[in-house]
Scaffold this motif. Structure first.
Motif, PDB file in Angstrom:
ATOM      1  N   SER A  30      47.602  48.031  46.300  1.00 32.60           N
ATOM      2  CA  SER A  30      46.249  47.042  47.095  1.00 32.60           C
ATOM      3  C   SER A  30      44.986  47.891  46.536  1.00 32.60           C
ATOM      4  CB  SER A  30      46.536  47.007  48.631  1.00 32.60           C
ATOM      5  OG  SER A  30      46.491  48.372  49.244  1.00 32.60           O
ATOM      6  N   THR A  31      45.083  49.128  45.934  1.00 24.47           N
ATOM      7  CA  THR A  31      43.699  49.852  45.527  1.00 24.47           C
ATOM      8  C   THR A  31      43.142  49.351  44.157  1.00 24.47           C
ATOM      9  OG1 THR A  31      44.936  51.258  44.111  1.00 24.47           O
ATOM     10  CG2 THR A  31      44.651  51.857  46.530  1.00 24.47           C
ATOM     11  N   VAL A  32      43.811  48.251  43.699  1.00 27.61           N
ATOM     12  CA  VAL A  32      43.385  47.439  42.661  1.00 27.61           C
ATOM     13  C   VAL A  32      43.560  45.897  42.551  1.00 27.61           C
ATOM     14  CG1 VAL A  32      44.081  49.426  40.772  1.00 27.61           C
ATOM     15  CG2 VAL A  32      45.695  47.447  41.403  1.00 27.61           C
ATOM     16  N   PRO A  33      42.410  45.211  42.050  1.00 29.29           N
ATOM     17  CA  PRO A  33      42.732  43.797  42.204  1.00 29.29           C
ATOM     18  C   PRO A  33      44.017  42.950  41.812  1.00 29.29           C
ATOM     19  CG  PRO A  33      40.660  44.491  41.132  1.00 29.29           C
ATOM     20  CD  PRO A  33      41.727  45.823  40.949  1.00 29.29           C
ATOM     21  N   VAL A  34      44.080  41.925  42.314  1.00 30.79           N
ATOM     22  CA  VAL A  34      45.269  41.215  41.934  1.00 30.79           C
ATOM     23  C   VAL A  34      45.197  40.563  40.627  1.00 30.79           C
ATOM     24  CG1 VAL A  34      46.671  38.964  42.421  1.00 30.79           C
ATOM     25  CG2 VAL A  34      45.699  40.580  44.527  1.00 30.79           C
ATOM     26  N   VAL A  35      46.424  40.810  40.118  1.00 29.78           N
ATOM     27  CA  VAL A  35      46.376  40.272  38.524  1.00 29.78           C
ATOM     28  C   VAL A  35      46.517  38.650  38.652  1.00 29.78           C
ATOM     29  CG1 VAL A  35      47.709  39.838  36.521  1.00 29.78           C
ATOM     30  CG2 VAL A  35      47.561  42.220  37.807  1.00 29.78           C
ATOM     31  N   LYS A  36      45.451  37.836  38.331  1.00 28.88           N
ATOM     32  CA  LYS A  36      45.378  36.503  38.655  1.00 28.88           C
ATOM     33  C   LYS A  36      45.501  35.694  37.466  1.00 28.88           C
ATOM     34  CE  LYS A  36      42.260  36.390  42.605  1.00 28.88           C
ATOM     35  NZ  LYS A  36      40.993  35.983  42.929  1.00 28.88           N
ATOM     36  N   ALA A  37      45.557  36.184  36.005  1.00 28.51           N
ATOM     37  CA  ALA A  37      45.894  35.582  34.934  1.00 28.51           C
ATOM     38  C   ALA A  37      46.354  36.341  33.740  1.00 28.51           C
ATOM     39  CB  ALA A  37      44.663  34.843  34.319  1.00 28.51           C
ATOM     40  N   ALA A  77      38.801  29.575  28.270  1.00 32.25           N
ATOM     41  CA  ALA A  77      38.997  29.091  29.570  1.00 32.25           C
ATOM     42  C   ALA A  77      39.429  30.193  30.645  1.00 32.25           C
ATOM     43  CB  ALA A  77      40.065  28.050  29.652  1.00 32.25           C
ATOM     44  N   LEU A  78      39.981  31.445  30.392  1.00 36.36           N
ATOM     45  CA  LEU A  78      40.411  32.257  31.200  1.00 36.36           C
ATOM     46  C   LEU A  78      39.114  33.102  31.675  1.00 36.36           C
ATOM     47  CD1 LEU A  78      43.114  34.981  30.846  1.00 36.36           C
ATOM     48  CD2 LEU A  78      41.019  35.460  31.284  1.00 36.36           C
ATOM     49  N   LEU A  79      38.390  33.378  30.746  1.00 37.02           N
ATOM     50  CA  LEU A  79      37.175  34.398  30.618  1.00 37.02           C
ATOM     51  C   LEU A  79      35.975  33.428  31.460  1.00 37.02           C
ATOM     52  CD1 LEU A  79      37.047  36.091  27.144  1.00 37.02           C
ATOM     53  CD2 LEU A  79      37.633  36.836  29.282  1.00 37.02           C
ATOM     54  N   ALA A  80      36.245  32.170  31.497  1.00 35.51           N
ATOM     55  CA  ALA A  80      35.205  31.484  32.205  1.00 35.51           C
ATOM     56  C   ALA A  80      35.410  31.163  33.630  1.00 35.51           C
ATOM     57  CB  ALA A  80      35.016  30.063  31.913  1.00 35.51           C
ATOM     58  N   ARG A  81      36.535  31.795  34.042  1.00 41.94           N
ATOM     59  CA  ARG A  81      37.151  31.901  35.590  1.00 41.94           C
ATOM     60  C   ARG A  81      36.043  32.955  36.400  1.00 41.94           C
ATOM     61  NH1 ARG A  81      43.491  31.805  36.541  1.00 41.94           N
ATOM     62  NH2 ARG A  81      42.513  32.727  38.617  1.00 41.94           N
ATOM     63  N   SER A  82      35.324  32.335  37.538  1.00 36.19           N
ATOM     64  CA  SER A  82      34.598  33.051  38.180  1.00 36.19           C
ATOM     65  C   SER A  82      35.162  34.287  39.188  1.00 36.19           C
ATOM     66  CB  SER A  82      33.663  32.320  39.244  1.00 36.19           C
ATOM     67  OG  SER A  82      34.212  31.542  40.135  1.00 36.19           O
ATOM     68  N   ASP A  83      36.688  33.867  39.460  1.00 36.24           N
ATOM     69  CA  ASP A  83      37.367  34.667  40.341  1.00 36.24           C
ATOM     70  C   ASP A  83      38.098  35.749  39.739  1.00 36.24           C
ATOM     71  OD1 ASP A  83      39.211  33.143  38.812  1.00 36.24           O
ATOM     72  OD2 ASP A  83      40.712  33.067  40.466  1.00 36.24           O
ATOM     73  N   GLY A 107      30.692  38.260  30.754  1.00 30.46           N
ATOM     74  CA  GLY A 107      30.258  38.936  32.152  1.00 30.46           C
ATOM     75  C   GLY A 107      31.461  39.875  32.852  1.00 30.46           C
ATOM     76  N   LYS A 108      32.464  40.154  32.044  1.00 31.97           N
ATOM     77  CA  LYS A 108      33.463  40.875  32.549  1.00 31.97           C
ATOM     78  C   LYS A 108      33.532  42.311  32.301  1.00 31.97           C
ATOM     79  CE  LYS A 108      35.062  36.608  33.354  1.00 31.97           C
ATOM     80  NZ  LYS A 108      34.881  35.949  34.783  1.00 31.97           N
ATOM     81  N   HIS A 109      33.964  43.066  33.383  1.00 30.13           N
ATOM     82  CA  HIS A 109      34.239  44.528  32.851  1.00 30.13           C
ATOM     83  C   HIS A 109      35.427  44.677  32.064  1.00 30.13           C
ATOM     84  CE1 HIS A 109      31.084  45.414  35.903  1.00 30.13           C
ATOM     85  NE2 HIS A 109      31.929  44.748  36.701  1.00 30.13           N
ATOM     86  N   VAL A 110      35.609  45.740  31.334  1.00 30.64           N
ATOM     87  CA  VAL A 110      36.675  45.783  30.208  1.00 30.64           C
ATOM     88  C   VAL A 110      37.218  47.084  30.378  1.00 30.64           C
ATOM     89  CG1 VAL A 110      37.299  45.413  27.924  1.00 30.64           C
ATOM     90  CG2 VAL A 110      35.456  44.096  28.913  1.00 30.64           C
ATOM     91  N   LEU A 111      38.516  47.178  30.695  1.00 28.08           N
ATOM     92  CA  LEU A 111      39.323  48.328  30.062  1.00 28.08           C
ATOM     93  C   LEU A 111      40.077  47.966  28.745  1.00 28.08           C
ATOM     94  CD1 LEU A 111      40.177  51.482  30.833  1.00 28.08           C
ATOM     95  CD2 LEU A 111      41.958  50.387  32.105  1.00 28.08           C
TER      96      LEU A 111
END
Length: 380
Positions: A30-37, A77-83, A107-111
């Motif tokens: 839970s220390t990292v965000p949920v993988v949504k896509a 389409a994936l990168l357009a998601r605001s969540d 507008g996404k942070h990238v690793l």
């Protein structure tokens, strides 16, 4: 703790995404965000990754699947998601720079996985673009070089930097690999016919360059070496031998091949740093019973001099650290997104460019001395 609402997407569905990144994300919990896509060029590979992510990360519903060939499910389409606020880019070497820019532009942070780029020119161009256009907007881009994040290598660096083995005199690094056509790494299509310099030497060799960069007290400045191809299916090169130096401070050798004729090794892999008062040897060894994580074993040998008897007394200590660099680099990335500086300095694209420069110089030297700083300072 990272916000679970600020979703994460994984771009790339290859071996390393499944076998390294998913377990690392599971470990961080839970220390990292949920993988949504998830995204891959093919629908099948994206679906396979989504299924694996659902199992490994206990996700219900599983991550949404995006792929080429369907505009509604495309990368755009994936990168357009605001969540989704951040992406992990784990794609073929030549594709990654353009995807990094596309994600930053959205507008996404990238690793993004190492290497930073297929060569120093494109790497410098990518870094300059980030620094001028996206860093001022508060976006964070890091390069995922897990060897610089390994606790074992960082512990060895502390020993070297502290002066425990005295002033550094020389170093050696050796990597001997046997890659046959049945290897899961060779069967990856983009590795089978690489359209980038060095083949496996670039893809895998930057790890060794990063380890040396982490452990040595000074950066390497010059290199001379030779490269060769010994197995046709590993083109364009599979072997390099180099000698390099850090200014006038110390010098050393790097031997690297993916063309060993046998899986057994005549000599052991590893890095040894020798100083005036001892040496440090670092090697990756098999995991202990009950563990599936390889271990970084560090052997520290120091010399103490008895001034009365003039005798030299050797002392040796051995430490072991399970390899966990992928989890550490991801953890550090999300700490940075939360505004926290962990002080490790991981993922700096400029450092990752130095690793590419080392391999590039080794491939192109043909016995001539190459100034490594000039390579990384090259204006695109």
């Amino acid at each position: 703790m990272a916000s679970r609402d600020a979703g994460l997407a994984i771009l790339g569905a290859g071996i390393f995404a499944k076998e390294a990144h998913l377990p690392a994300l599971a470990k961080l919990g839970s220390t990292v965000p949920v993988v949504k896509a998830v995204y891959s060029r093919s629908e099948k590979s994206a679906q396979d990754l989504s299924t694996a992510a659902a199992v490994t990360l206990h996700l219900d519903p599983p991550p949404s699947v995006y792929h080429d060939g369907d505009e509604a499910s495309s990368l755009d389409a994936l990168l357009a998601r605001s969540d989704i606020s951040a992406v992990l880019v784990i794609l073929p070497i030549t594709i990654q720079p353009s995807i990094v820019v596309k994600a930053l532009a959205a507008g996404k942070h990238v690793l993004s996985e190492k290497p930073v780029a297929p060569d120093t020119v494109s790497g410098r161009k990518l870094i300059n673009t980030y620094l001028s256009e996206y860093k001022p907007k508060g976006l964070i881009w890091r390069v995922a070089e897990n060897w610089e994040a390994e606790p074992g290598y960082r512990a060895a660096a502390e020993v070297v930097h502290s002066g425990k083995i005295g002033k550094i005199v020389f170093f050696t690094a050796r990597v001997i690999n046997h890659i046959d056509k049945d290897s899961k790494w060779y069967k990856t299509p983009w590795r089978t016919v690489p359209d980038y310099q060095g083949g496996f030497l670039l893809d895998g060799g930057v790890h060794t360059a990063a380890a040396l960069r982490t452990i040595l007290p000074r950066g390497l400045t010059h290199l001379s070496g030779f490269a060769s191809l010994n197995k046709d299916y590993l083109a364009p090169h599979d072997t390099i031998h180099t000698i390099s130096k850090a200014g006038s401070h110390f010098h050393g050798t790097v031997e690297m091949t993916f063309a060993s004729p046998t899986k057994s090794k005549a000599v052991a892999d590893g890095i040894t740093i020798t100083g005036t008062d001892g040496w440090v040897s670092i090697a990756i060894v098999s995991p202990a019973a009950g563990s599936d994580a390889p271990v970084i074993r560090t052997t520290i040998t120091t010399v103490e001099r008895d001034e009365d008897s003039l005798k030299e007394i050797e002392k040796q200590e051995v430490t072991e650290e399970p390899m966990q660099g992928v989890a550490r680099e991801i953890e550090s990335f999300f700490a940075a997104l939360a505004g926290k500086d962990d002080g490790l300095g991981l993922g700096d694209p400029e450092n990752a460019l130095q690793d590419v420069a080392f391999i590039e110089a080794a491939l192109n030297s043909d016995g001539q001395v190459i100034d490594l700083q000039k390579l990384v300072d090259l204006e695109a």
